[in-house]
Structure formats: structure tokens, C-alpha cells
Design an enzyme around this catalytic site. Sequence first.
Site, PDB file in Angstrom:
ATOM      1  N   TYR A 152       0.900  -1.218  -0.211  1.00 38.97           N
ATOM      2  CA  TYR A 152       0.091   0.222  -0.342  1.00 38.97           C
ATOM      3  C   TYR A 152       0.458   1.073   0.102  1.00 38.97           C
ATOM      4  O   TYR A 152       0.661   2.246  -0.548  1.00 38.97           O
ATOM      5  CB  TYR A 152      -1.033  -0.346   1.327  1.00 38.97           C
ATOM      6  CG  TYR A 152      -1.543   1.222   1.111  1.00 38.97           C
ATOM      7  CD1 TYR A 152      -3.401   0.603   0.830  1.00 38.97           C
ATOM      8  CD2 TYR A 152      -1.456   2.028   1.467  1.00 38.97           C
ATOM      9  CE1 TYR A 152      -4.385   1.723   0.542  1.00 38.97           C
ATOM     10  CE2 TYR A 152      -2.323   3.647   1.548  1.00 38.97           C
ATOM     11  CZ  TYR A 152      -4.066   3.111   0.919  1.00 38.97           C
ATOM     12  OH  TYR A 152      -4.822   4.293   1.011  1.00 38.97           O
ATOM     13  N   PHE A 201      -6.517  19.906 -24.956  1.00 40.40           N
ATOM     14  CA  PHE A 201      -7.559  18.325 -25.446  1.00 40.40           C
ATOM     15  C   PHE A 201      -9.266  18.193 -25.037  1.00 40.40           C
ATOM     16  O   PHE A 201      -9.388  19.157 -23.977  1.00 40.40           O
ATOM     17  CB  PHE A 201      -6.618  17.190 -24.873  1.00 40.40           C
ATOM     18  CG  PHE A 201      -7.336  15.809 -24.979  1.00 40.40           C
ATOM     19  CD1 PHE A 201      -8.018  15.510 -26.340  1.00 40.40           C
ATOM     20  CD2 PHE A 201      -7.618  15.352 -24.417  1.00 40.40           C
ATOM     21  CE1 PHE A 201      -8.320  14.701 -26.322  1.00 40.40           C
ATOM     22  CE2 PHE A 201      -8.554  14.152 -24.293  1.00 40.40           C
ATOM     23  CZ  PHE A 201      -8.765  13.167 -25.514  1.00 40.40           C
ATOM     24  N   ASP A 202     -10.279  17.692 -24.551  1.00 44.52           N
ATOM     25  CA  ASP A 202     -11.914  18.051 -24.829  1.00 44.52           C
ATOM     26  C   ASP A 202     -11.567  17.663 -23.058  1.00 44.52           C
ATOM     27  O   ASP A 202     -12.057  18.066 -22.469  1.00 44.52           O
ATOM     28  CB  ASP A 202     -12.345  16.671 -25.584  1.00 44.52           C
ATOM     29  CG  ASP A 202     -12.134  14.986 -25.592  1.00 44.52           C
ATOM     30  OD1 ASP A 202     -10.281  15.142 -25.521  1.00 44.52           O
ATOM     31  OD2 ASP A 202     -12.813  14.420 -24.756  1.00 44.52           O
ATOM     32  N   ASP A 253       0.433  19.553 -20.831  1.00 47.97           N
ATOM     33  CA  ASP A 253      -0.041  18.148 -20.780  1.00 47.97           C
ATOM     34  C   ASP A 253       0.776  18.150 -21.822  1.00 47.97           C
ATOM     35  O   ASP A 253       0.946  17.783 -22.706  1.00 47.97           O
ATOM     36  CB  ASP A 253      -1.794  18.733 -21.923  1.00 47.97           C
ATOM     37  CG  ASP A 253      -2.241  17.159 -21.929  1.00 47.97           C
ATOM     38  OD1 ASP A 253      -1.593  15.896 -21.654  1.00 47.97           O
ATOM     39  OD2 ASP A 253      -3.600  17.853 -22.537  1.00 47.97           O
ATOM     40  N   ALA A 286       1.146  14.077 -22.654  1.00 51.29           N
ATOM     41  CA  ALA A 286       0.873  12.990 -23.381  1.00 51.29           C
ATOM     42  C   ALA A 286       1.434  11.941 -24.057  1.00 51.29           C
ATOM     43  O   ALA A 286       2.020  10.877 -24.308  1.00 51.29           O
ATOM     44  CB  ALA A 286      -1.118  12.435 -23.573  1.00 51.29           C
ATOM     45  N   LYS A 317      -0.136   7.297 -23.424  1.00 53.14           N
ATOM     46  CA  LYS A 317       0.415   7.422 -24.918  1.00 53.14           C
ATOM     47  C   LYS A 317       1.405   6.747 -25.052  1.00 53.14           C
ATOM     48  O   LYS A 317       2.434   5.879 -24.928  1.00 53.14           O
ATOM     49  CB  LYS A 317      -0.505   8.939 -25.344  1.00 53.14           C
ATOM     50  CG  LYS A 317      -1.787   9.356 -25.389  1.00 53.14           C
ATOM     51  CD  LYS A 317      -2.517   8.989 -24.400  1.00 53.14           C
ATOM     52  CE  LYS A 317      -3.645   9.440 -24.761  1.00 53.14           C
ATOM     53  NZ  LYS A 317      -4.563  10.054 -23.821  1.00 53.14           N
ATOM     54  N   HIS A 328     -19.641  13.535 -26.655  1.00 50.60           N
ATOM     55  CA  HIS A 328     -18.887  12.562 -27.708  1.00 50.60           C
ATOM     56  C   HIS A 328     -19.834  11.428 -27.228  1.00 50.60           C
ATOM     57  O   HIS A 328     -19.098  10.567 -27.857  1.00 50.60           O
ATOM     58  CB  HIS A 328     -17.985  12.888 -28.412  1.00 50.60           C
ATOM     59  CG  HIS A 328     -17.301  12.667 -27.479  1.00 50.60           C
ATOM     60  ND1 HIS A 328     -16.778  13.969 -26.330  1.00 50.60           N
ATOM     61  CD2 HIS A 328     -15.718  12.521 -27.449  1.00 50.60           C
ATOM     62  CE1 HIS A 328     -15.509  13.634 -26.011  1.00 50.60           C
ATOM     63  NE2 HIS A 328     -15.339  12.977 -26.196  1.00 50.60           N
TER      64      HIS A 328
HETATM   65  N1  F0G Z   1      -4.236  15.383 -22.617  1.00 51.18           N
HETATM   66  C1  F0G Z   1      -3.701  14.386 -23.932  1.00 51.18           C
HETATM   67  C2  F0G Z   1      -3.498  15.604 -24.809  1.00 51.18           C
HETATM   68  C3  F0G Z   1      -4.479  13.680 -24.264  1.00 51.18           C
HETATM   69  O1  F0G Z   1      -4.967  12.778 -25.919  1.00 51.18           O
HETATM   70  C4  F0G Z   1      -5.630  12.039 -23.677  1.00 51.18           C
HETATM   71  C5  F0G Z   1      -6.213  11.548 -24.013  1.00 51.18           C
HETATM   72  C6  F0G Z   1      -6.162  13.546 -21.581  1.00 51.18           C
HETATM   73  C7  F0G Z   1      -4.618  14.401 -22.025  1.00 51.18           C
HETATM   74  C8  F0G Z   1      -6.622  12.623 -20.952  1.00 51.18           C
HETATM   75  O2  F0G Z   1      -5.457  11.381 -21.067  1.00 51.18           O
HETATM   76  O3  F0G Z   1      -7.601   9.323 -22.090  1.00 51.18           O
HETATM   77  O4  F0G Z   1      -5.487   8.724 -20.170  1.00 51.18           O
HETATM   78  O5  F0G Z   1      -7.526  10.807 -19.128  1.00 51.18           O
HETATM   79  N2  F0G Z   1      -6.271  11.125 -24.976  1.00 51.18           N
HETATM   80  C9  F0G Z   1      -7.448  10.180 -25.577  1.00 51.18           C
HETATM   81  C10 F0G Z   1      -7.381   9.575 -27.401  1.00 51.18           C
HETATM   82  C11 F0G Z   1      -8.111   9.483 -24.979  1.00 51.18           C
HETATM   83  O6  F0G Z   1      -7.719   9.430 -28.146  1.00 51.18           O
HETATM   84  O7  F0G Z   1      -6.584  11.158 -27.514  1.00 51.18           O
HETATM   85  P1  F0G Z   1      -7.018   9.874 -20.609  1.00 51.18           P
END
Ligand code: F0G
Length: 459
Positions: A73, A125-126, A216, A218, A259, A451
Site C-alpha cells: 500500500y 484536449f477535451d 499536458d 501525453a 500514450k 461525444h
Molecule cells: N491530454 C491529451 C493531449 C490527451 O490526448 C488525452 C487523452 C488526455 C489528456 C486525457 O488522458 O485519456 O488518460 O484520461 N486522449 C485520448 C485520445 C483519450 O483518444 O486522444 P486520459
Amino acid sequence: MMKIPFAESYKIKMVESIRRSTRSEREKWIKEAKYNLFNLRSDQVFVDLLTDSGTGAMSDRQWSEMMLGDESYAGASSFYKMQNAITEITGFPYFLPTHQGRAAENVLFSALVKAGDIVPGNSHFDTTKGHIEFRKAKAVDCTIDEAFNTTLDHPFKGNIDIQKLEKVLSENPADKIPMIIITVTCNSSGGQPVSIGNIREVSSMAKKYGVKVIFDAARFAENAYFIKLREKEFARHSIREIVREMFSYADGMTMSSKKDAIVNMGGFIALRDKEIYRQASVFNIMFEGYITYGGMSGRDMNALAQGLYDGTDFDYLESRINQVAFLGNLLKDAGVPVQFPIGGHAVFIDAKRFLPQVPKEQYVAQTLAVELYIEGGVRAVEIGTILADRDPVTRENRYPDLEFVRLAIPRRTYTNNHMHFVAAHIINVWERRNEIKTGYSIRYEAPIMRHFTVELEKI
Ligand code: F0G
């Protein structure tokens, strides 16, 4: 002399069967799925390009690390393995594991973002935008204008427009701007990179106004690969040197490890400042788990640590980005309109130029994505009006400048034969594009990030 073709820097040790289907099966399935590709079962898809997130193939080294996971843990060796990898690769001294990228956003923004705040960045990102707007703050897109013209060649379409940024910074008090977010690579504009030159400019402007810079991150390694290829100063640097240089201008990062750390699940926050780390730790414990596991198993932290090394290897990145470019160029050469240059993780089809006859109120990119699925069992994703959500104040649809269908390529997963297969189906749709005249209307939608669960009806 034969020109030597490109070959992947790995071979395959384990395979997974995928199943073809007939057109009439797909027509039935997509109708049952309410024309939302997220509602399809994976066995109804032949080549799945919905996302490159968590869908990659782990290496033998990562799978061996799974066996060595420490599931304690508190204070697990896996936590320290992840810490060593993060500090070595990014240079940040503090980190918190989270179960994925949006969880990292949730935790960090809980500490830093409040109602009325403004968060400038490059096409957030969304989920990032969602977590900002959920807190009644505002995301302001400062991406360079070149990014919105898909035919224009520009090496760094993820760059932030310094004038747009300065306008936001000069017109608002610093205590209303908790951070500037630089997304590397910029997913929403087409997997487009940000140059070190631009990162330096943003960083010095942020310092001038006393504002933090958060990445960000990723797809940070893919961004570094493009810097190596396209920014002269870095042509002789290793990927890891470039990565260290990129992060040296940031105060922290949120990471979706699904990613560029090539794991199926995981994320983290990394920070330079101990005080912010302490504030974020409180929310990490509340939302994710104790600070030495934060929603991840020990074995997953081990695989993630190894994935950070795998993902920053030049030969791997070259294979990866060449495969994406391979698909992109097959389409481009056939005249299919795609965001150019081709991005790092995906090929983005410009749906407005593909289907100019479909009215924007009928969701052009979604119409094309459904068509590609019916045509060949290829699942892509809409990056357009449905994803853009409604304006939080007026509740009107937000029509983005670009309507994309994204073909995201999972890492180390498909062969170039699959890319040929995908391209042939898309080109077939391209050749009969004039027959597609109408799109869809919405029957059900969630108030935010609609979406994922939207239900549609054919017009
Ligand atoms: N930031 C970016 C640039 C992303 O592309 C994503 C996720 C996230 C944050 C959020 O990360 O999914 O681990 O919670 N992108 C995926 C996509 C879902 O299909 O582009 P997550």
C-alpha cells in the site's frame, strides 16, 4: 542500387485475432449503436483506430516488469522505480501517480484552478477543457492560425501564438491565470508538435507575467522526435536530451501514460515545486489513492517506468511516426484532404473538405466516421462539432474551425498491411463522396463531454 525501405525496430512475439465482418452486419451494428462509434463492441471492428490511448502493445521488458510489481500500500518499490524513471527522463523532482491523464488534471486543477480563472493554451484536449469548464473557469485557445489551415505546410502547427497569449496575460490579473497549458504534441490540432523555440518564448512571457507553465505531456516523446527532425539546433541531440530541454521550461506536467509511456492504464503529475506537490497530494489521496500508488497497481507502475524508457527510444519513435506518415501519405497521394504535415499519433482527415455538401448542423465529421466504419469496419473518431460540446453559457453548438476524422494508430500494434487496408477503404469512400448528402441529428446528449455517450439519428 535499391532504395532501402524502412523496417520496424522490433518483431512480434504474441498475436491477437481480429475478425472481419460484412457490410450488412456493420449497417445493423452501427444503427444499434445509435451511430456512435463508442457504442460498438470491439469485435464488431476490424481495424480499431478510435484511439492510440492505452491500446498499444507492451514490450517483453514491460511484461517482465509486471511480474516484479510490488503491491504494498505504501512505499512500494514500484513507486520508486516510477519516480526514478520520471526524474531521469523529465527532470521533475516530485510526482504523484494517478489512474490516467484526466485524473491527473482533476487532481492538479483541484489544487490550482478556481471559478472565474482563465487558462490559455494550445487547443486544450477535451478532458482538459472539461476539467477547466467544470470548475467554471475558461480555456482560451492561443494556437497559431496556421494550424487551422490543413493545406498549409508548417513544421510546428502546435505552437502557441505569442501575441494571442500576451493579450490574455496583459488583460487579466496574474492571480486569475493559474497556468498556461502547453499540449505536446497538440492532439486537437492534429498531433502537431510544439518547437523548443516556441516553448522558450512562452516560458519567458510566463515569467514576465508571473504565471506557471504546465505541460499536458501525453505525447511528449513524439514531440521531441519532431523537434529533432525539424528544429536545426537539436538535430544532433538525443531524444532524452530534447525531452529534458522541453521540460526544463515547465513548472510541471500532467501525463496520460496510455500514450507515450505505452501502458494500457496509468498517468501521473510531475512538479518542480514542493508546495504545489503538497496541495495536490491532498486531492490525490481523496480522488485517486495514497500518494505512492494513486490508483495504480505496483505492476502497472513498473510497466509504466519501463514504458518511459521504451517510448523515448529513437528507433522506436522512428518506426512509430513513420507508420503514421505511411498511412497519411497513402491518403494524401490519392487526393484525400488530410491535416498536413501528418501528425505524430494519427492521421486527421479534413471532413469539411471531404464532404462539403453536408451541412455543419448535421455533424460532418461524424457522418464521415460512420461511413468509414460501414465501408470497411475501420473505427475512427470524430474530432469536430460533437466533441466541441455546447457553449457552457449560451448552450449553442460550438462549431470548430476544423472538423476532423481522426485515425489514431495504436503503438506497435498494427502492420503496414493494415494501413494499406484502411487507406483503400477510405479512398473508396472518397471516390463515391458525392453520394453522401446528409448527416445526423442528436437524439440524446450529456451536458458535458457528450461525444462519448451521444445518440444519433440518420437524417
Ligand atoms: N491530454 C491529451 C493531449 C490527451 O490526448 C488525452 C487523452 C488526455 C489528456 C486525457 O488522458 O485519456 O488518460 O484520461 N486522449 C485520448 C485520445 C483519450 O483518444 O486522444 P486520459
